[in-house]
Design an enzyme around this catalytic site. Sequence first.
Site, mmCIF file in Angstrom:
data_model
loop_
_atom_site.group_PDB
_atom_site.id
_atom_site.type_symbol
_atom_site.label_atom_id
_atom_site.label_comp_id
_atom_site.label_asym_id
_atom_site.label_seq_id
_atom_site.Cartn_x
_atom_site.Cartn_y
_atom_site.Cartn_z
ATOM 1 N NE ARG A 165 10.298 -0.797 -6.338
ATOM 2 C CZ ARG A 165 9.509 -0.256 -5.430
ATOM 3 N NH1 ARG A 165 9.941 0.744 -4.699
ATOM 4 N NH2 ARG A 165 8.303 -0.730 -5.240
ATOM 5 C CE LYS A 212 5.153 4.595 0.067
ATOM 6 N NZ LYS A 212 6.291 3.932 -0.574
ATOM 7 N N PRO A 245 0.809 -1.206 0.000
ATOM 8 C CG PRO A 245 -0.136 -1.207 2.084
ATOM 9 C CD PRO A 245 1.016 -1.726 1.339
ATOM 10 C CD GLU A 246 2.383 3.393 -4.376
ATOM 11 O OE1 GLU A 246 2.405 4.596 -4.669
ATOM 12 O OE2 GLU A 246 2.607 2.491 -5.208
#
Length: 284
Positions: free
Chosen positions: A271, A57, A2-3
């Site tokens: 990423r 976060k 989750p962000e």
Amino acid sequence: MPELPEVECVRRSLQRLVAGRLIGAVRVIRPDIIRGESTPGALLTGQRITAVRRHGKQLAVVGSEGGCVCVHLGMSGQLCVMQGLGTVKGSSGLPDLPPHTHVLWRVEGGLAVRFTDPRRFGGLWTFGDVDALEAGRWSALGPDALAITPRRLYQGLSATRRPIKAALLDQNLVAGLGNIYVDELLFSARLHPLMPAAAITARQSSGLVTRMRTLLRGAIDRGGSSLRDYIDAESRRGSQQTRHRAYGRSGKRCVRRGCSGRIETDQVAGRTTAWCPGCQRIGA
DNA sequence: CACCACCCCTGGACGC
DNA sequence: TGCGTCCAGGGGTGGT
């Protein structure tokens, strides 16, 4: 996993369901995911939940005696409220818990909150009070992505030689963005992920802040992005994933009218990064 | 100091 | 069906 938008949705659902309630007991199934004191008291047993806070976060559950548990969901963590535990279930008297449930809190009103995290990149950090959390674990974090000022973002970006994608992922610069929302933000701002962060103008930087707020608030309104396993504390999925324009669209046509580009992907800052070579530029 | 590669873990999707 | 490989939204650390 989750962000910021997903974590904010978890915060809101927790706030709605368990704020004001008394924590009756805690069961720790996997102690090694807890950092700091892991006694029942440190885990808020006997305290009322006064607030659920968020920075970037990370979440913090605050107790009425001042205690504070910081929750980081990592890639696969979930905080979920379970209902209907007022009656004894099964021969063991314990509810059926999903695999990888590490901590379970019993909450007044037949509720329970469970922390589940298969990959265990997340965890719990206990603090004596919120000040200790802010002076400790949260002190190195940059401003929350929903609160950062254009001036502060500009200063942060100007001071690094890294590509803008890497800089925006750095939680010490701005807290809350992750791989999905950085790609979506850069697409929205028409900036190439490899553009040197320091090359940004003050004008572009304030445009980024505006777009960041719009993007994140919209994602929160839609309950976050549920790509695989994200659900909020009420087990609800989000729908923001249907709005992604760069992330997860490798090889597909750019959705911008008049742009004939196809979304490209490559590794940036370690990423997978998606962008449109047609409308995301390094310069102007 | 800043940056990068690597590591931490499990599960799901895919190819053979 | 089963096995191997690759990939995934998080971060921390040690080495250059």
